[in-house]
Design a protein around this motif. Structure first.
Motif, PDB file in Angstrom:
ATOM      1  N   ALA A   1      15.352   6.696   6.478  1.00 48.25           N
ATOM      2  CA  ALA A   1      15.006   7.614   6.890  1.00 48.25           C
ATOM      3  C   ALA A   1      14.470   8.586   8.042  1.00 48.25           C
ATOM      4  CB  ALA A   1      14.222   8.293   5.237  1.00 48.25           C
ATOM      5  N   HIS A   2      13.309   7.651   8.256  1.00 46.50           N
ATOM      6  CA  HIS A   2      12.081   7.485   9.560  1.00 46.50           C
ATOM      7  C   HIS A   2      13.011   7.506  10.549  1.00 46.50           C
ATOM      8  CE1 HIS A   2       8.863   6.899  12.302  1.00 46.50           C
ATOM      9  NE2 HIS A   2      10.319   5.880  13.036  1.00 46.50           N
ATOM     10  N   MET A   3      13.818   7.054  10.990  1.00 41.32           N
ATOM     11  CA  MET A   3      15.717   6.520  11.732  1.00 41.32           C
ATOM     12  C   MET A   3      16.200   8.435  11.700  1.00 41.32           C
ATOM     13  SD  MET A   3      17.123   3.092  12.098  1.00 41.32           S
ATOM     14  CE  MET A   3      18.072   3.044  10.644  1.00 41.32           C
TER      15      MET A   3
ATOM     16  N   ALA B   1      17.616   0.109  16.533  1.00 39.44           N
ATOM     17  CA  ALA B   1      17.040  -1.259  16.568  1.00 39.44           C
ATOM     18  C   ALA B   1      15.906  -2.159  15.343  1.00 39.44           C
ATOM     19  CB  ALA B   1      17.782  -2.920  17.653  1.00 39.44           C
ATOM     20  N   HIS B   2      14.593  -1.098  16.678  1.00 33.35           N
ATOM     21  CA  HIS B   2      13.362  -1.873  15.168  1.00 33.35           C
ATOM     22  C   HIS B   2      13.198  -2.030  13.864  1.00 33.35           C
ATOM     23  CE1 HIS B   2       9.416  -2.047  15.149  1.00 33.35           C
ATOM     24  NE2 HIS B   2       9.168  -1.258  14.379  1.00 33.35           N
ATOM     25  N   HIS B   3      14.134  -0.814  14.142  1.00 29.67           N
ATOM     26  CA  HIS B   3      14.393  -0.781  12.536  1.00 29.67           C
ATOM     27  C   HIS B   3      14.727  -1.699  12.034  1.00 29.67           C
ATOM     28  CE1 HIS B   3      10.364   2.057  12.361  1.00 29.67           C
ATOM     29  NE2 HIS B   3      11.166   2.143  13.200  1.00 29.67           N
ATOM     30  N   ARG B   4      16.067  -1.460  12.412  1.00 35.51           N
ATOM     31  CA  ARG B   4      17.137  -2.635  11.684  1.00 35.51           C
ATOM     32  C   ARG B   4      16.453  -3.962  10.856  1.00 35.51           C
ATOM     33  NH1 ARG B   4      21.372   0.160  14.368  1.00 35.51           N
ATOM     34  NH2 ARG B   4      20.883  -1.187  16.333  1.00 35.51           N
TER      35      ARG B   4
ATOM     36  N   ARG C   1       0.698  -0.826  -0.528  1.00 35.58           N
ATOM     37  CA  ARG C   1      -0.073   0.073  -0.383  1.00 35.58           C
ATOM     38  C   ARG C   1       0.605   1.159   0.445  1.00 35.58           C
ATOM     39  NH1 ARG C   1      -3.494  -0.436   5.253  1.00 35.58           N
ATOM     40  NH2 ARG C   1      -1.033  -1.641   6.094  1.00 35.58           N
ATOM     41  N   GLY C   2       2.194   1.326  -0.617  1.00 34.69           N
ATOM     42  CA  GLY C   2       2.819   2.250  -0.398  1.00 34.69           C
ATOM     43  C   GLY C   2       3.690   2.702   0.614  1.00 34.69           C
ATOM     44  N   GLY C   3       3.871   1.641   1.655  1.00 31.70           N
ATOM     45  CA  GLY C   3       4.445   2.239   2.826  1.00 31.70           C
ATOM     46  C   GLY C   3       6.079   2.507   2.697  1.00 31.70           C
ATOM     47  N   ARG C   4       6.817   2.522   3.795  1.00 34.04           N
ATOM     48  CA  ARG C   4       8.041   2.165   3.367  1.00 34.04           C
ATOM     49  C   ARG C   4       8.998   0.938   2.948  1.00 34.04           C
ATOM     50  NH1 ARG C   4       8.566   3.992   9.547  1.00 34.04           N
ATOM     51  NH2 ARG C   4       7.284   5.342   9.642  1.00 34.04           N
ATOM     52  N   GLY C   5       9.773   1.600   2.716  1.00 30.83           N
ATOM     53  CA  GLY C   5      10.646   0.025   2.249  1.00 30.83           C
ATOM     54  C   GLY C   5      11.981   0.921   2.683  1.00 30.83           C
ATOM     55  N   VAL C   6      13.405  -0.037   2.288  1.00 33.63           N
ATOM     56  CA  VAL C   6      15.069   0.286   3.478  1.00 33.63           C
ATOM     57  C   VAL C   6      14.557   1.042   3.935  1.00 33.63           C
ATOM     58  CG1 VAL C   6      16.503  -0.736   3.338  1.00 33.63           C
ATOM     59  CG2 VAL C   6      14.658  -2.306   2.687  1.00 33.63           C
TER      60      VAL C   6
ATOM     61  N   PHE D   1      13.634  14.307   5.761  1.00 33.42           N
ATOM     62  CA  PHE D   1      13.373  13.970   4.802  1.00 33.42           C
ATOM     63  C   PHE D   1      11.281  14.053   4.659  1.00 33.42           C
ATOM     64  CE2 PHE D   1      17.053  11.722   4.880  1.00 33.42           C
ATOM     65  CZ  PHE D   1      17.528  11.970   3.909  1.00 33.42           C
ATOM     66  N   PRO D   2      10.984  14.252   3.418  1.00 28.70           N
ATOM     67  CA  PRO D   2       9.202  14.309   3.064  1.00 28.70           C
ATOM     68  C   PRO D   2       8.716  12.730   3.142  1.00 28.70           C
ATOM     69  CG  PRO D   2      10.375  15.392   1.539  1.00 28.70           C
ATOM     70  CD  PRO D   2      11.444  14.625   2.185  1.00 28.70           C
ATOM     71  N   THR D   3       7.355  12.570   3.865  1.00 30.13           N
ATOM     72  CA  THR D   3       7.089  10.558   3.786  1.00 30.13           C
ATOM     73  C   THR D   3       7.469  10.939   2.296  1.00 30.13           C
ATOM     74  OG1 THR D   3       5.920  11.430   5.777  1.00 30.13           O
ATOM     75  CG2 THR D   3       4.636   9.927   4.554  1.00 30.13           C
ATOM     76  N   GLY D   4       7.046   9.128   1.897  1.00 32.65           N
ATOM     77  CA  GLY D   4       7.915   8.931   1.511  1.00 32.65           C
ATOM     78  C   GLY D   4       9.477   9.223   0.390  1.00 32.65           C
ATOM     79  N   ALA D   5       9.312   9.803   0.579  1.00 33.16           N
ATOM     80  CA  ALA D   5      11.218   9.573   0.136  1.00 33.16           C
ATOM     81  C   ALA D   5      11.827   8.715  -0.302  1.00 33.16           C
ATOM     82  CB  ALA D   5      11.327  11.017   0.569  1.00 33.16           C
TER      83      ALA D   5
END
Length: 159
Positions: free
Chosen positions: A49-51, A128-131, A39-44, A73-77
């Protein structure tokens, strides 16, 4: 707190950041674009970028002056590896300065109410969660990292 404890606290944060930078270096460009979202959520790249963005948001909340000049970074970047490394190096310095400021009771520096170690633990556990999400995405997408890199993220004494 002793100067040795201060050094250890900062080294823990720096090691966490070195692991992030190692992963960015070791993930292939194709892997950086991998996602499990339908659904267009974040990739790697979006996870990294979120971290970074979370670091900036935390610094803005806890030591506003340290956030000046830090990129969001903008959302979806889907930033490049070079852009991610540059941003994460800058936000790592800001977090380090925040941690030192909290430790030294500097004005306009505040951590979590439960203290400096809770503050550091939040930052490290969040990343660590995002890793973990990144590694799962890579595995499911067929972009698994080499064994040396997989082990290196746990080699905190060697990082």
């Amino acid at each position: 707190m002793s100067s040795n404890a201060k050094k250890e606290l900062i080294e823990a944060w720096r090691t966490n950041n070195r692991i992030n930078l190692l992963l960015i270096d070791k993930i292939k460009n194709e892997g950086m674009k991998s996602t499990l979202s339908k659904r267009g959520g974040r990739g790697v790249a979006g996870e990294f970028a979120h971290m970074h963005n979370n670091r900036v948001w935390q610094v803005e909340k806890r030591a506003k002056d340290l956030a000046v000049g830090l990129q969001i970074f903008p959302t979806g970047a889907v930033p490049t590896k070079a852009a991610l490394k540059k941003a994460m190096k800058a936000s790592a310095v800001a977090i380090e300065e925040l941690l030192v400021g909290i430790l030294e009771s500097a004005p306009k520096r505040r951590g979590f109410k439960k203290g400096i170690f809770t503050t550091l633990s939040y930052y490290v556990s969040h990343e660590a969660h995002h890793r973990g999400r990144i590694l799962l995405t890579l595995k499911v997408s067929g972009q698994t990292l080499d064994k040396d890199t997989q082990y290196a993220i746990w080699g905190w004494d060697q990082m």
